[in-house]
Structure formats: structure tokens, C-alpha cells
Write a protein that holds these residues in place. Sequence first.
Motif, PDB file in Angstrom:
ATOM      1  N   PRO A 127      -0.369   0.598 -13.386  1.00 14.10           N
ATOM      2  CA  PRO A 127      -0.857   0.295 -12.045  1.00 14.10           C
ATOM      3  C   PRO A 127      -2.352  -0.016 -12.042  1.00 14.10           C
ATOM      4  O   PRO A 127      -3.057   0.244 -13.008  1.00 14.10           O
ATOM      5  N   VAL A 128      -2.834  -0.586 -10.966  1.00 18.67           N
ATOM      6  CA  VAL A 128      -4.238  -0.958 -10.868  1.00 18.67           C
ATOM      7  C   VAL A 128      -4.917  -0.138  -9.770  1.00 18.67           C
ATOM      8  O   VAL A 128      -4.263   0.561  -9.003  1.00 18.67           O
ATOM      9  N   ILE A 129      -6.245  -0.241  -9.731  1.00 15.78           N
ATOM     10  CA  ILE A 129      -7.018   0.544  -8.771  1.00 15.78           C
ATOM     11  C   ILE A 129      -6.711   0.106  -7.335  1.00 15.78           C
ATOM     12  O   ILE A 129      -6.271  -1.014  -7.107  1.00 15.78           O
ATOM     13  N   PRO A 130      -6.937   1.022  -6.375  1.00 16.14           N
ATOM     14  CA  PRO A 130      -6.502   0.743  -4.995  1.00 16.14           C
ATOM     15  C   PRO A 130      -7.071  -0.548  -4.421  1.00 16.14           C
ATOM     16  O   PRO A 130      -6.414  -1.203  -3.614  1.00 16.14           O
ATOM     17  N   LEU A 168      -7.258  -3.288  -5.573  1.00 18.62           N
ATOM     18  CA  LEU A 168      -6.453  -4.455  -5.929  1.00 18.62           C
ATOM     19  C   LEU A 168      -5.073  -4.436  -5.268  1.00 18.62           C
ATOM     20  O   LEU A 168      -4.287  -5.348  -5.477  1.00 18.62           O
TER      21      LEU A 168
END
Lengths: 369, 537
Positions: free
Chosen positions: A210-213, A215
Motif C-alpha cells: 500500500p501507499v501513503i494516505p 496518494l
Amino acid sequence: MEHVLAADAAVDQNLASISDGLIIAMIVAYAIALFLFAIEAAYGRREKLKADRLVPVAATAESVPETADTAAAADVPVGAADGASTGGYSAHSSTRIDLDDPDDDLTVSVRYREPEARASRHVLGAVALGVTIVAFVLNIAQITTRGIAADRWPWGNMFEFVVAICLCAVAAFLFAAIRYQARYLGTFVLVPVVLLLGIAAKWLYSEAGPVIPALHSYWIAIHVSAAIIATGGFIVSGSAGITYLVAHRTELKRAAGETVAGIAAKLPSSALLDRVSHRFIVFAFPLWTFAIIAGAVWADEAWGRFWGWDPKEVWSFITWVVYAAYLHARATAGWKGTKTTWIGLVGLACLLFNFFGVNYLFSGLHSYA
Amino acid sequence: MTMLPTTTGGKDSTSGGSGESGGAEPTVASLSALGWARWVWRVLTSMRTALILLFLLAVGAIPGSVLPQRRVSTEQVQNYFLDHPDTAPWLDRLYLFDVYSSPWYAAIYLLLFVSLTGCVVPRAAAHYRAMRARPPRTPRHLSRMPYSARFTTSAAPEAVLAQARTLLKGYRTEADTDAVSAETGYLRETGNVVFHFALLALLIALGAGAFLGYRGNMLVVEGDGFANTLPSYDTFFPGHAVDEGDLQPFSFTVEDFRASYIDEGDLSGQADSYSADLTYKAAPEADEQTHELAVNHPLSVDGAQVYLLGHGYAPEFQVADANGDVVFDQPVPFIAREEATFTSDGVVKVPDASPEQLGFSAVFLPSATEGADGELVSDFPDARDPVVTLTAYTGDLGMDSGRSQSVYQLDTGDMAEVGDSPQLSPGDSWELPDGAGTITFTGYSEYISMQVNSDPARLPALLAASAAVLGLLATLLVRPRRVWVRAKTQDDGRTVVEVAGLVKTEGAGATTEFHRLAMTLRDRLRDRPATDTGTKE
């Protein structure tokens, strides 16, 4: 207050490992295609290109130049002789076309100082194109499986950006090869593609996850996609630009009576390469503009301002300005040709610096490295 | 620069200024003031100058990405001054910490926009005239055009021209006596003019936004409210024309905050999402509404936007002084030292303690564990096992000295360190040495860092930028071109057809296109009897 642990952020490990396997497969396929394209560039025969959007009629016709020395024109590109002996548009060729119909009396006169459009062709070039298409499909499969494995849009970190940019550069090249007969660019496009993919696999690799919020937004599909596609176009344009510089040198050397050997001797005319390079900037520049605007809209939503002179913003602006200068320079007498091509290459350098340099050298809001 | 921009393109024969330059040529050495102005204007509006200014604009932007900028982070600029005490003042004199608001950068872009205006306004006028004009008359010698073709046909000249008109779909055509003159692609110049005017509009919108808008930042602890007034902000940046009374009268309360973190794998500790529930009122008498505030989901209220920028922990402390009076009982926002673990630093200032004021510097560890060298560290951003350690000071906090103080820093110049606390978990108390008082770590809340933006130019700027893209597409993709077809009867009774084409912009595609046009015209005239032409299409 409550704290939720992200248990649903699990990654489909099977798909993720398939995706990782595809990385190797696609790099190998691209490398093979590159090798075959290099053979075509070096050992192919120079064959005529058909007239198309980028190849003018005069450069393809069975022309008997009135002013050019036919003995010299037999093996040397006509343009060198024309450019040296006559100025302006006087290198004028009258041509009979459609010789299969004896009743036809159409004569065409094209006042265009343009040598014949020829490019090095070899049967292995067609194979190379096929291998490139296979590699391209592997590339798509790699990106898709990674996206599904991580359950998100598959460009959220440097590794994924590079892979997607390579995909777009190859897509742009395939378009050029099919639409503009620009297979001769194969070597020059695949060298940066293979290099970038190698760098990505060796140094930038990160696991699917997953990616940072920041994004988590549909804007990633709009802003990042536009930027990636534009970058692909700019890379093909830059490859054509470098090829242009080599071809231009070859023509100057020939005009000076020197002999040129190797790949440089078999390139198409610099005028054609210049048009290919320009074509892709014309394609990529509006997209890049759109990417910046979409980024501003997203920044307005995510960071509370639409423009804040973050290093990434600064460098995308610099890139934009340099390419804008390229387009203006082309419209300005005295800047055409080599100078303009150099501006385009400076633009590409700014673009790549924006991509690698800004992420690793400066700390900013775009630091996803 | 009050001159009318009539000098571009050499079309100034009708304007008032033509007398000077036309008559008195020899006096070059003593150019009149007007002459100088004209010369400056011509240089400024030339493409070469525009190119140089474009490069300066790009090069001038570079230092702003290398050096810290005040408008991005004043803190980083201060650190730069500390690290480079010799060079920093010099760089500052050159405005290199405020590049994008510096006079020299403004000079570049204002010159560029003057140059642009001077170039585009006359072009727009010329384009307006061209749009209204008919296509130019057919030149006598079509064979001198970049592309020309010639063939003979048995069709009558009128039939040839009628067929040519049907072929030239999308062209604006004009009939000459024995020819058709056609032009298309006006949209290119329209796009060009729109693009450049849109850039001007964008610059004006940005300027207006900086003048009429404001921006403010603040921290709000869960459960607390916020009213949009000047004192509610920690930092506030108003535009020149913004008055305190202009602030929109909205208010809101942060009801709840949630954060979730990835707890496994390489990315463990990375935030997965965070969001806050707000209840808000657009005005004191308005109805209460709710909004879930998240990173990509700001609250839009009454022309202002409220953003969630970050979050942190606010440990709650209760302090009793030496007399046993409770002089402090509230949450204190701490600043996260690192995002990955949310190890946070903060200070507690107790000015009301007697006989001496109390101060504490503290570290908050949301998930405390023992580190590699036995010291206490946090290994996760979530509050799994929150622990606070404190260092206590007594003396004068210096809050009455009139100097502005950061709430995150303790000025220990007039204070004495009295000791370090043990690890405190929620509910634990620490009795200060020498009976100076007691501090209790009663629990913790979370706060969110927020920003309020009011920028009336957002929408105009977006519209201008969108118009610029559309104009750009038109100017890059449309190719203006002219085509002429002439048909004349030859001595032998056949008709000689001449087709010629001219592209105003470069492009090889056009010759191909003209050639195709000529061939199609020839084929149609050959395939069918002359009487048929034009009736079926």
C-alpha cells in the motif's frame, strides 16, 4: 478515539511474485529486441520510406533532381549535395508519378530542400519489432499483476513510476514505428528503456504494497498517468533528438568530403529525425501541461494550496518552460535545427532530474523515494 | 511602455508614428525619446528576447528548489542561517530564500509578460482581421509554391473547380475567375492567442489570490472547537487586502480522529489512512453539519477550505505545585520527531505554579519498548503502550519578558534542572524532588494540524489554466494551409489543372496531403464524365 490496524492491507503474495518474475522476463525481452535493432541499424540496407505524415512526397518519389549532380547523388543522400550547392528552395525536383498509367500526365513539383527518406532495414528489424511487442505485453502484464496484487493503482513509488514510464516510452516508439515507419529509432529508444528498467530492478525495487494516505485519491490515476505518458513521449523525442545530432554530424562530414561508417552512416536524414523529435514534443507538451494542472488541482485538495513551489513543482515548471522555449525556438529563424534540438535535450535532462534528482536530493512533499 | 504596440510585423504605415522613422533616417545617432521607446519595445517584443526571458525564468527558479524557502518552511531557513552563518546573509540579500517573491524574479516574469502582451495583442488583432478576410487571391505562378501539381483532363474548367470545391471540405473557399482559392486552419492562431491570453489571466489570478486570500495554520485537539477568528490561528498569512473582519464566520469541532497503520512487512508503521469527524456551522446561526475530514477530502465552507495536514499526540498532564494546588490540567500537543514511530517531543509550561514556576521537557513514546542499547524507544506509531518521560525545571519560564516564545521550546536560561522522571504510563504520577510538586500523566488525546485557505482566485486560475491547455492543443495540432486549384482550357481543348499547396507552418505531412488531394481530384475527373461531377455529393 479509535485506532484501526490496517489488516485489510494484505498483499496477494502469489500475484506479487508473478509480477516480480515478469520484471525479469520483460527486461530480457527488451534487451533481445535492443540487440536485434542494433543489428538492423548497423548491417541493414538503406531502403526508401513511403510518404507519410513526416515523410514528404519529394523525399520518396523516384526523383531526378534537376540541379543535383546525379553521379554524386547515386550513393550519397541528395540533401548534402543540395544543401551545399544551392540555397533557398531552389533544389527543385520535377517528378512523374504513377508510371503504370501511360495516359497519365500528372507532374508534381515539390520545392522542398529535403533529401530522400531512407532508413536502414534488415529482416531482423521486423523480428526486433515483434520481440518489442512481446516485451511490451509482458510490461503491461507486470504492471497489471502488481496493481491487482497491491489492490491499488500501480504507480505509487519510484520503481513503479520507472516501469510505467518505460511502458509509455515503448508504446510511443511502437506508435512511431507503425505510423511513421520509425523503426530506425528502436536502438535509441530501447537503450534508455533497458537502462532505466535495470536501475529500477536493481536499486529502486520495492515490494508491492500500500501507499501513503496522500496518494489515496483518484487524482493519482489522472495526474500521475498524464505525467508518465508525457514522460514516455519526451523520452522518444529525446532519443530522436540524439539520433538527429548524430545524423546531422554525418551530413556535415559528408558535405566536407569525409567518409562516415557504421550506424551513423545509415541513419535517416536529420530533417526527418528532427520532425520525429518535434512530433513527440508536440504530443507530450500539452499532456505535461495537463499533468501540472491536474497536479495543482490535487495539491489544492491534498495539501491546501494549488501551487507551493515544492521542489517537484519547481522542476516540473522548469521542464515546462524549457519545452515551451523549444516550441518557440522552432518558430524563430536562426534557432532551427541543432540549437533547438539541444533545447529539447535540456528539457529532457530537466525532466529526468525532476524524476530522480528531486526525489533523492531534496526533501519535499513529493518524496516517495 | 505606454506606446501603442503598432510596430510589430512592420505594419505601422497607418499609425501616427510612421513619420519619424520614414523621413529622418540619417540621424541615427540622436534617436528621439520616442525612437528609443520604439526600439526598446521592438527588442522586448521580439521572439529572441522572449526566448531569453523564458530561459531566465527557468534558471531563476532553480535556486528556489535548492535553498530552503521562507514561504515553504521558515524553520529550514533558520537552520540554514545557523549552519552557514557566513553565506546565508549574502544569499538573503539576493532574496535567495524568497526566490519566487523576489524583485528580480518578478522582473523576469513581468518583462516576459510585457513581451508576451506586446507580441500577442497585435497578433490577436491581425488574426481578427484574417478571420474576417477572404482567402487570398490565386497567385499567377502556382508552380512556385512549395507543392504544385499539374495535369490535363477532358472535363470542363467549371466542372474541375466545382469538383475541387467539394474536395476542399473544411476549407474556406473563394472563387477567382479561373481558380479556387482555399484556406483552412484558422483555429491554430486562435489557439495561440487564447493560450497566451490565458497565461496572462493565470498570472493576474495568482496575483489577485495573493492579494485577496489568506492562509492560516492551527492545531486542534480532539474534542476541541475552532472558530474562524484571528486569535484562533497559530500562524496566519493574510493577503494585503485582507482585513480581520473579512474572515468567514464559520466554526467547527473535531469530534473524533482515527488513524490506521500498516502493522506488517517492510512498510510497517506507515500510515494507511487517517481522518477526523467534524461538526461545523457555516455561520453562528446556521445549522450544524458533519464532515469527514481526510487527507484528500478537505472541508469547503463559505469560500474557505479546511485541510487536514497532519496529526500528533497530545499527552494530558495534571500538575500540582508545592502547595498542593492543581495549577495545570490539560492536553499538550507534542511534535512527532519521526513519522515512522511517532516518538514525540514537547514541553509543559506551568506559569501558575508557586513559589517557583515549573517547566518540563518531555518525550512521548506511543509504543514503548526497549531498544538495542537498553534505552526506551517507540517501535510503532500507534499508541499501543504509551509512555512519557520528563525532565523537570524550576525557576522563571521567561513568559513575562515580552519576548515571543514557542510553545514547543523551553527557555531554560533562568531555570534549574531538578531531575528526570521514571517512565510514566497513563495514570502514573511523579513527585518532584524537594517537594516542588507533582505531575500526573493522566492520559492522552490526539490533535490534528490543520490549515484554512481562502483563495478567491482558485476557480479563475483553474479556468485560465484549462483555457491555456485547450488553446495549446489547437495551436499544436491544427495546421493552417492554403490550396489553390486553377483550371484553364488549353489550345487542344483539354483542360489544364494546376493544384498548389502552401503550409504556413513546417510539416512534411502537408505535401503528402496536397499530393493526395491532387491525385483524388485527377481520379475523380477521369473516372466520371464531366456532367456528373458535383451532383452526387
